[in-house]
Design an enzyme around this catalytic site. Structure first.
Site, mmCIF file in Angstrom:
data_model
loop_
_atom_site.group_PDB
_atom_site.id
_atom_site.type_symbol
_atom_site.label_atom_id
_atom_site.label_comp_id
_atom_site.label_asym_id
_atom_site.label_seq_id
_atom_site.Cartn_x
_atom_site.Cartn_y
_atom_site.Cartn_z
ATOM 1 N N GLU A 76 0.885 -1.733 0.156
ATOM 2 C CA GLU A 76 -0.094 0.124 0.499
ATOM 3 C C GLU A 76 0.973 1.425 -0.049
ATOM 4 O O GLU A 76 0.166 2.520 0.245
ATOM 5 C CB GLU A 76 -1.191 -0.506 1.721
ATOM 6 N N ASN B 203 2.165 -5.040 -3.169
ATOM 7 C CA ASN B 203 0.539 -5.441 -2.956
ATOM 8 C C ASN B 203 -0.155 -4.033 -2.393
ATOM 9 O O ASN B 203 0.265 -3.230 -1.816
ATOM 10 C CB ASN B 203 0.888 -6.294 -1.665
ATOM 11 N N HIS C 82 -10.877 -5.988 -2.257
ATOM 12 C CA HIS C 82 -11.115 -5.384 -1.678
ATOM 13 C C HIS C 82 -12.513 -4.748 -2.659
ATOM 14 O O HIS C 82 -12.996 -3.836 -2.758
ATOM 15 C CB HIS C 82 -11.218 -5.087 -0.776
ATOM 16 N N GLU D 15 -6.307 -10.558 -1.058
ATOM 17 C CA GLU D 15 -7.420 -10.135 -0.224
ATOM 18 C C GLU D 15 -8.779 -10.209 -0.651
ATOM 19 O O GLU D 15 -9.475 -9.216 -0.105
ATOM 20 C CB GLU D 15 -6.743 -9.718 0.536
ATOM 21 N N ASP E 214 -12.071 -10.060 -1.096
ATOM 22 C CA ASP E 214 -13.508 -10.049 -0.762
ATOM 23 C C ASP E 214 -14.372 -9.460 -1.799
ATOM 24 O O ASP E 214 -14.115 -7.859 -2.260
ATOM 25 C CB ASP E 214 -13.427 -9.832 1.258
#
Ligand code: G3I
Length: 436
Positions: free
Chosen positions: A138, A180, A217, A246, A248
């Site tokens: 990030e 990432n 996400h 990750e 979702d």
């Protein structure tokens, strides 16, 4: 009219087995304090082939006091994964978030030195046990700038990211090293382009980066978009692997989950997918019910869609077509290939001048393995110097690799990996696999 649904003979019945049939992993974030919940571990052990520690490998967990490293939170997750034949993604080494107090107050050279020491120590501790590391997490800003996020790490100098990658490579040359981030899924977004330009620059200058993680996400503010596949394939075209790290999706719409899987399967260098938790109740966004299992552990429609997409997907070629003309006829076979049908082995090589690291993936066929042997013929001049997760005989010429105690048992369609480092040039390696 009655419809008969024909399931392909090779269709897997779990996320991990079905992904393995497509040469990919299917992973989840795991929280150490849930490993004592048998409903949780039942699903974990049945469905997943890759694990990411949700919080336990972060800087505040692994170096709570400067210079005092603590692995008591992360090791149970790594041990659980290894004893159940799962691989591990390391998350994460250098990040503005979840820094311990001592690091939050640091700047400049002292912080740069501390960050590099952290990378070196943690990667060394887990050397040979990590499939891929989120080396830097990030580091780019949201919004339209396409530039870096301000942070104490960024203020140490724009080269902090590549410095972290070089330290990680030196500490474990066998792990894939990833950048990432989130909000990098939409190809048109400035943040996506900012990361893309950094990766292109790193590849051009030989900074050791192997992969890009897309957190993915998805929610109403950052929705799935159909250009996601373009994003994955565009990064892959730079010469890096891509991983969905990750995943979702708010409300867990089955169609959107299906699209994400299809997008990964359509990109040869998409190694696999990790969801950020198992049951909705395990999610950092539990109120959005974004995962594949209900809070009671039952499968949701999104689960069925993911499994079906994994089983129906086609496998794109993973190696480029040969550039030389093959001989007109194949030489007559002398001995049948060992272990046909029982297992297969594939190899990924990271070559540098004078040496290389090979990661070998052993995949069981339609029956479980109780042990395996992989044979690899090394070209002349190549000498193995060290290895992990397998016993070997020979370090030049024809080398044989057998499972160690914890990775001999591989479920039908499941995979395990071992690796080695060698001097010389790998050329093209063609491992063969036989059941023991
Ligand atoms: O363990 C303490 C507990 O003792 C305390 O009572 C409680 C009170 O707030 O906090 C607990 O710690 C929380 C921890 O999760 C464990 O549940 C922290 O407050 C909370 O901040 C932390 O949140 C994590 C978040 O990262 C922090 O940045 C989430 O679990 C984790 O899912 C999330 O993961 C991140 C990825 O690392 C990077 N990408 C985004 C993703 C989602 O935010």
């Amino acid at each position: 009219m009655a419809m008969v649904l024909v399931t392909p003979a090779s269709a897997g019945t779990t996320l991990g087995a079905s992904a393995a049939e497509k040469g990919r992993y299917f992973g989840t974030a795991v929280a150490a304090n849930k490993l004592s919940d048998s409903a949780y571990t039942t699903i974990l052990n049945r469905e997943f082939t890759m694990v990411t520690a949700e919080n336990e490998m972060k800087i505040d967990a692994t170096e709570p006091q400067q210079g005092q490293f603590r692995y008591s939170q992360a090791d149970p997750i790594v041990n659980h994964a290894r004893t159940h034949g799962m691989q591990v993604r390391g998350h994460t080494l250098a990040w503005h978030g979840q820094q311990p107090g001592w690091m939050q107050g640091m700047e400049g050279t002292a912080l740069r030195t501390a960050m590099l020491n952290h990378v070196t120590q943690v990667v060394t501790h887990y050397r040979g046990q990590i499939y891929s590391w989120d080396v830097v997490n990030e580091a780019f800003a949201d919004g339209n700038s396409g530039g870096r996020r301000d942070s104490n790490l960024q203020r140490t100098g724009n080269d902090w990211i590549e410095a972290a990658f070089r330290a990680a490579r030196a500490a474990d040359p066998g792990a894939k090293l990833c950048y990432n981030d989130y909000n990098t899924d939409n190809w048109t977004w400035a943040k996506t382009q900012g990361v893309y330009n950094m990766v292109r620059d790193f590849k051009a200058r030989g900074v050791p980066i192997d992969c890009v993680g897309f957190q993915s996400h998805f929610n109403n503010d950052s929705p799935y978009v159909s250009n996601y596949r373009t994003t994955l394939s565009s990064f892959a075209a730079l010469g890096v692997d891509v991983q969905i790290t990750e995943l979702d999706i708010q409300g867990a719409p089955a169609n959107t989950y299906r699209s994400v899987v299809e997008d990964c399967l359509a990109v040869a260098r998409c190694n696999g997918i990790t969801v950020w938790g198992i049951r909705d109740s395990d999610s950092w966004r539990a109120s959005q019910t974004p995962l594949l299992f209900n809070s009671n552990g039952s499968k949701k429609p999104a689960y069925d869609a993911v499994l079906a997409a994994l089983n129906n997907g086609t496998t794109p070629p993973t190696t480029p077509p040969p550039t030389t003309t093959p001989p007109p006829t194949d030489p007559p076979p002398t001995t049948p290939p060992p272990g046909t049908g029982a297992c297969t082995a594939t190899v990924t090589v990271n070559q540098w001048t004078g040496g290389f690291v090979a990661n070998v993936r052993v995949t069981a066929g339609s029956s479980a393995l109780n042990g395996w042997t992989v044979t690899i013929a090394l070209p002349s001049g190549a000498t193995v110097t060290n290895a992990w997760s397998a016993d070997r005989s020979g370090n030049t010429g024809t080398t044989n690799w057998t499972n160690v105690a914890y990775n001999g048992q591989v479920g039908a369609g499941q995979s395990t990996e071992f690796g080695f480092q060698a001097n010389g040039t790998a050329g093209s390696l063609s491992p063969t696999c036989a059941a023991r």
